[in-house]
Scaffold this motif. Sequence first.
Motif, PDB file in Angstrom:
ATOM      1  N   CYS B  41      32.929  62.230  44.456  1.00 56.53           N
ATOM      2  CA  CYS B  41      31.849  62.454  43.487  1.00 56.53           C
ATOM      3  C   CYS B  41      30.584  62.989  44.140  1.00 56.53           C
ATOM      4  O   CYS B  41      29.764  63.618  43.505  1.00 56.53           O
ATOM      5  N   ASP B  42      30.398  62.697  45.442  1.00 54.44           N
ATOM      6  CA  ASP B  42      29.199  63.073  46.198  1.00 54.44           C
ATOM      7  C   ASP B  42      27.934  62.376  45.666  1.00 54.44           C
ATOM      8  O   ASP B  42      26.826  62.813  45.932  1.00 54.44           O
ATOM      9  N   HIS B  43      28.103  61.287  44.900  1.00 55.78           N
ATOM     10  CA  HIS B  43      26.949  60.558  44.370  1.00 55.78           C
ATOM     11  C   HIS B  43      27.055  59.036  44.579  1.00 55.78           C
ATOM     12  O   HIS B  43      26.397  58.273  43.878  1.00 55.78           O
ATOM     13  N   GLY B  44      27.933  58.606  45.488  1.00 52.85           N
ATOM     14  CA  GLY B  44      28.029  57.166  45.746  1.00 52.85           C
ATOM     15  C   GLY B  44      28.719  56.387  44.660  1.00 52.85           C
ATOM     16  O   GLY B  44      28.528  55.181  44.544  1.00 52.85           O
ATOM     17  N   GLN B  45      29.531  57.044  43.864  1.00 53.71           N
ATOM     18  CA  GLN B  45      30.180  56.336  42.763  1.00 53.71           C
ATOM     19  C   GLN B  45      31.675  56.118  42.967  1.00 53.71           C
ATOM     20  O   GLN B  45      32.289  55.377  42.206  1.00 53.71           O
ATOM     21  N   CYS B  46      32.283  56.794  43.985  1.00 53.94           N
ATOM     22  CA  CYS B  46      33.747  56.712  44.076  1.00 53.94           C
ATOM     23  C   CYS B  46      34.259  56.128  45.387  1.00 53.94           C
ATOM     24  O   CYS B  46      35.377  55.642  45.438  1.00 53.94           O
ATOM     25  N   GLY B  47      33.481  56.180  46.451  1.00 53.11           N
ATOM     26  CA  GLY B  47      33.888  55.550  47.711  1.00 53.11           C
ATOM     27  C   GLY B  47      34.827  56.371  48.584  1.00 53.11           C
ATOM     28  O   GLY B  47      35.219  55.921  49.662  1.00 53.11           O
ATOM     29  N   ALA B  48      35.200  57.585  48.165  1.00 50.68           N
ATOM     30  CA  ALA B  48      36.141  58.387  48.953  1.00 50.68           C
ATOM     31  C   ALA B  48      35.558  58.784  50.317  1.00 50.68           C
ATOM     32  O   ALA B  48      36.288  59.109  51.245  1.00 50.68           O
ATOM     33  N   ILE B  58      29.818  52.182  54.714  1.00 40.94           N
ATOM     34  CA  ILE B  58      28.799  52.784  53.850  1.00 40.94           C
ATOM     35  C   ILE B  58      29.372  54.045  53.193  1.00 40.94           C
ATOM     36  O   ILE B  58      30.396  54.569  53.625  1.00 40.94           O
ATOM     37  N   ASN B  59      28.673  54.533  52.171  1.00 34.77           N
ATOM     38  CA  ASN B  59      29.015  55.816  51.559  1.00 34.77           C
ATOM     39  C   ASN B  59      28.354  56.914  52.387  1.00 34.77           C
ATOM     40  O   ASN B  59      27.136  57.055  52.364  1.00 34.77           O
ATOM     41  N   SER B  60      29.153  57.727  53.076  1.00 33.25           N
ATOM     42  CA  SER B  60      28.547  58.747  53.948  1.00 33.25           C
ATOM     43  C   SER B  60      27.904  59.880  53.144  1.00 33.25           C
ATOM     44  O   SER B  60      27.097  60.638  53.669  1.00 33.25           O
ATOM     45  N   CYS B  61      28.207  59.977  51.850  1.00 37.63           N
ATOM     46  CA  CYS B  61      27.600  61.040  51.026  1.00 37.63           C
ATOM     47  C   CYS B  61      26.148  60.738  50.676  1.00 37.63           C
ATOM     48  O   CYS B  61      25.417  61.617  50.265  1.00 37.63           O
ATOM     49  N   LEU B  62      25.739  59.457  50.798  1.00 38.26           N
ATOM     50  CA  LEU B  62      24.359  59.092  50.467  1.00 38.26           C
ATOM     51  C   LEU B  62      23.542  58.779  51.719  1.00 38.26           C
ATOM     52  O   LEU B  62      22.492  58.145  51.648  1.00 38.26           O
ATOM     53  N   ALA B  63      24.049  59.205  52.873  1.00 42.44           N
ATOM     54  CA  ALA B  63      23.331  58.979  54.127  1.00 42.44           C
ATOM     55  C   ALA B  63      22.963  60.337  54.714  1.00 42.44           C
ATOM     56  O   ALA B  63      23.807  61.240  54.763  1.00 42.44           O
ATOM     57  N   LEU B  64      21.727  60.510  55.132  1.00 41.22           N
ATOM     58  CA  LEU B  64      21.345  61.754  55.797  1.00 41.22           C
ATOM     59  C   LEU B  64      21.755  61.653  57.268  1.00 41.22           C
ATOM     60  O   LEU B  64      21.486  60.652  57.932  1.00 41.22           O
ATOM     61  N   TYR B 102      44.034  61.127  48.157  1.00 39.86           N
ATOM     62  CA  TYR B 102      42.674  61.634  48.372  1.00 39.86           C
ATOM     63  C   TYR B 102      41.673  60.504  48.638  1.00 39.86           C
ATOM     64  O   TYR B 102      40.789  60.637  49.477  1.00 39.86           O
ATOM     65  N   CYS B 103      41.839  59.389  47.953  1.00 39.45           N
ATOM     66  CA  CYS B 103      40.880  58.283  48.140  1.00 39.45           C
ATOM     67  C   CYS B 103      41.251  57.414  49.322  1.00 39.45           C
ATOM     68  O   CYS B 103      40.493  56.516  49.688  1.00 39.45           O
ATOM     69  N   THR B 104      42.434  57.641  49.922  1.00 39.62           N
ATOM     70  CA  THR B 104      43.002  56.701  50.880  1.00 39.62           C
ATOM     71  C   THR B 104      42.163  56.487  52.151  1.00 39.62           C
ATOM     72  O   THR B 104      41.954  55.343  52.554  1.00 39.62           O
ATOM     73  N   PRO B 105      41.660  57.551  52.803  1.00 38.10           N
ATOM     74  CA  PRO B 105      40.847  57.283  54.002  1.00 38.10           C
ATOM     75  C   PRO B 105      39.630  56.404  53.699  1.00 38.10           C
ATOM     76  O   PRO B 105      39.269  55.521  54.490  1.00 38.10           O
ATOM     77  N   GLY B 106      39.026  56.619  52.533  1.00 47.91           N
ATOM     78  CA  GLY B 106      37.894  55.792  52.124  1.00 47.91           C
ATOM     79  C   GLY B 106      38.331  54.374  51.814  1.00 47.91           C
ATOM     80  O   GLY B 106      37.663  53.410  52.172  1.00 47.91           O
ATOM     81  N   GLN B 107      39.486  54.247  51.153  1.00 47.66           N
ATOM     82  CA  GLN B 107      40.007  52.912  50.840  1.00 47.66           C
ATOM     83  C   GLN B 107      40.270  52.141  52.139  1.00 47.66           C
ATOM     84  O   GLN B 107      39.937  50.958  52.252  1.00 47.66           O
ATOM     85  N   ILE B 108      40.855  52.827  53.119  1.00 49.12           N
ATOM     86  CA  ILE B 108      41.233  52.137  54.362  1.00 49.12           C
ATOM     87  C   ILE B 108      39.987  51.731  55.162  1.00 49.12           C
ATOM     88  O   ILE B 108      39.891  50.596  55.637  1.00 49.12           O
ATOM     89  N   MET B 146      36.489  45.382  46.746  1.00 50.13           N
ATOM     90  CA  MET B 146      36.902  46.789  46.870  1.00 50.13           C
ATOM     91  C   MET B 146      36.476  47.618  45.653  1.00 50.13           C
ATOM     92  O   MET B 146      36.934  48.753  45.478  1.00 50.13           O
ATOM     93  N   SER B 147      35.604  47.071  44.807  1.00 51.72           N
ATOM     94  CA  SER B 147      35.298  47.768  43.549  1.00 51.72           C
ATOM     95  C   SER B 147      34.525  49.064  43.765  1.00 51.72           C
ATOM     96  O   SER B 147      34.411  49.878  42.857  1.00 51.72           O
ATOM     97  N   GLY B 148      34.012  49.295  44.977  1.00 54.93           N
ATOM     98  CA  GLY B 148      33.303  50.535  45.265  1.00 54.93           C
ATOM     99  C   GLY B 148      34.230  51.682  45.627  1.00 54.93           C
ATOM    100  O   GLY B 148      33.765  52.769  45.980  1.00 54.93           O
ATOM    101  N   ASN B 149      35.542  51.456  45.581  1.00 53.87           N
ATOM    102  CA  ASN B 149      36.511  52.517  45.885  1.00 53.87           C
ATOM    103  C   ASN B 149      37.390  52.758  44.668  1.00 53.87           C
ATOM    104  O   ASN B 149      38.228  51.931  44.322  1.00 53.87           O
ATOM    105  N   LEU B 150      37.192  53.908  44.040  1.00 56.56           N
ATOM    106  CA  LEU B 150      38.003  54.241  42.871  1.00 56.56           C
ATOM    107  C   LEU B 150      39.250  55.005  43.298  1.00 56.56           C
ATOM    108  O   LEU B 150      39.244  55.726  44.292  1.00 56.56           O
ATOM    109  N   CYS B 151      40.315  54.818  42.540  1.00 49.38           N
ATOM    110  CA  CYS B 151      41.568  55.551  42.748  1.00 49.38           C
ATOM    111  C   CYS B 151      41.978  56.118  41.410  1.00 49.38           C
ATOM    112  O   CYS B 151      42.393  55.386  40.519  1.00 49.38           O
ATOM    113  N   ARG B 152      41.853  57.431  41.256  1.00 51.54           N
ATOM    114  CA  ARG B 152      42.144  58.022  39.947  1.00 51.54           C
ATOM    115  C   ARG B 152      43.626  58.004  39.632  1.00 51.54           C
ATOM    116  O   ARG B 152      44.035  58.112  38.488  1.00 51.54           O
TER     117      ARG B 152
END
Lengths: 351, 177
Positions: B41-48, B58-64, B102-108, B146-152
């Motif tokens: 999502c690139d907005h900290g909503q999916c955890g991928a 952490i969500n690397s998409c919301l870190a500079l 697709y979500c797996t590396p983030g899930q792990i 684990m609720s911060g990691n979505l799996c579509r």
Amino acid sequence: MKPFEFQRATDPSEAVATATADPGTRYLAGGTNLVDHLKLGITAPERLIDITRLPLDGIEELPDGGLRLGAMVRNSDLAAHPQVRSRYPVLSQALLSGASGQLRNAATTGGNLLQRTRCVYFQDVTTPCNKREPGSGCSALGGYTRYHAILGASEHCLAVNPSDMSVALAALDAHVTVLGTDGERSIPVTEFHRLPGDEPNRDTVLEHGDLITAVELPALPAGTRSAYRKVRDRASYAFALVSVAAVVDFEDDGGAGTSAGPPTFGTVRLALGGVAHKPWRATVAEEALRGAPATEENIRQALEAELAQAVPLHDNAFKIPMARNTATAVLRELATGSGTGTPTPENREQP
Amino acid sequence: MDAEITLHVDGRERTFTVDTRTTLLDALRDRLGNTSPKKGCDHGQCGACTVLVEGRRINSCLALAVAHDGATLTTAAGLADETDLHPMQRAFLDQDGFQCGYCTPGQICSAVGMLQEANAGHPSAVSTGDGPTGTPLNDEEIRERMSGNLCRCGAYVNIVAAINQAQQAAPQVRQES
């Protein structure tokens, strides 16, 4: 995203001086809200001052028995702190009910206080929004309002404050320590966030350049019980439709709801989340319940009196009974001693 | 505006110049060629995009990237040692904890960081009592944490089974940092 200069703060006063002198400067802490807003184009600073390496990440006991929380303490560390869990369960529970594990590891105490509304119109730069662009109008008026305010809104803004932590801090009568160019000052959390009025672009009473350095929790009388409950559209990782933070003590101490009947409330401090532009202290209900027997009927009537001032919008009239029922359940459980710690599977997520 | 930064990624030190607007996620993927963390999502909503920074998820998409100069990062690609998969990776394979992947590396990464949090006594919104919470976690705890990691694809049932296997196999999943 507009280009910006990046600076790392090494001293709080220096950071405040730099930021105050330059309206194009913003502080960067955990970044969980600000970096998203940079991407969305909601804000476009010319300079970011990274304050995460300032020495503001401690949790200390205060001489009066309270607790001082550094502004850079991460939400996850604050929620897990033994003193917070045992003495201020309402705060630990509120933090843990917000966001996700990843976000709580990054988000800070100061940043959480300053997080901005998730109103969809505020976050969509293609729609008018008085909070984002003063004078442009409010798209929520006549729009989709399931997640909007029922209390304290204005014709200029219907947005709600998204923070769970702030609701607990309001119920705890915590204070925010702020460093400005004139030195430090202390602001009650209940006066820190604003109602929208005709200036919805201002979420808080802070002036540009002010830096939050700490939050102070007061000592609580022995026998105080507290709890937080959040109702939302999914079981986890969603913003509140309604949330309730309650901090109560009892005149007859112990107040365990004996066979002699329910205990008598001493002080009741009750804050509602998801219903207003700021954490809503339910002062009408608090007043009605002070010194009153903690019966279901008394509690329900006090909440009815509080919510008599609520103004439902097209899509959120459900929030009125939801707030009444959730607050009633939390207070009833605190009175019977079943809600003093973290929620049990039986009492969790029941509106 | 540019800035030179150093990141220690999966055991390797990397010094390079980034635009200050670059997120940690884009720095890893586009600048360092590490495509293990995904942009969902690139907005900290999916955890991928979840990675471990100093051992914390952490969500690397919301870190500079520039704000993390000097940091030590572990991505899912850096969890294994030279001979063996990480117990969490093995468990996801054994339990079929994914479909499209697709979500797996983030899930792990999230699961590894999550078990470390639990081992350190961190509570969750479903923890009861105010004592420390250790492992093994029950399924309700795993789902909440684990609720911060979505799996579509909806592979949640097997993701929970995989995390269960990993925490049983290695009660103290080894420190990654």
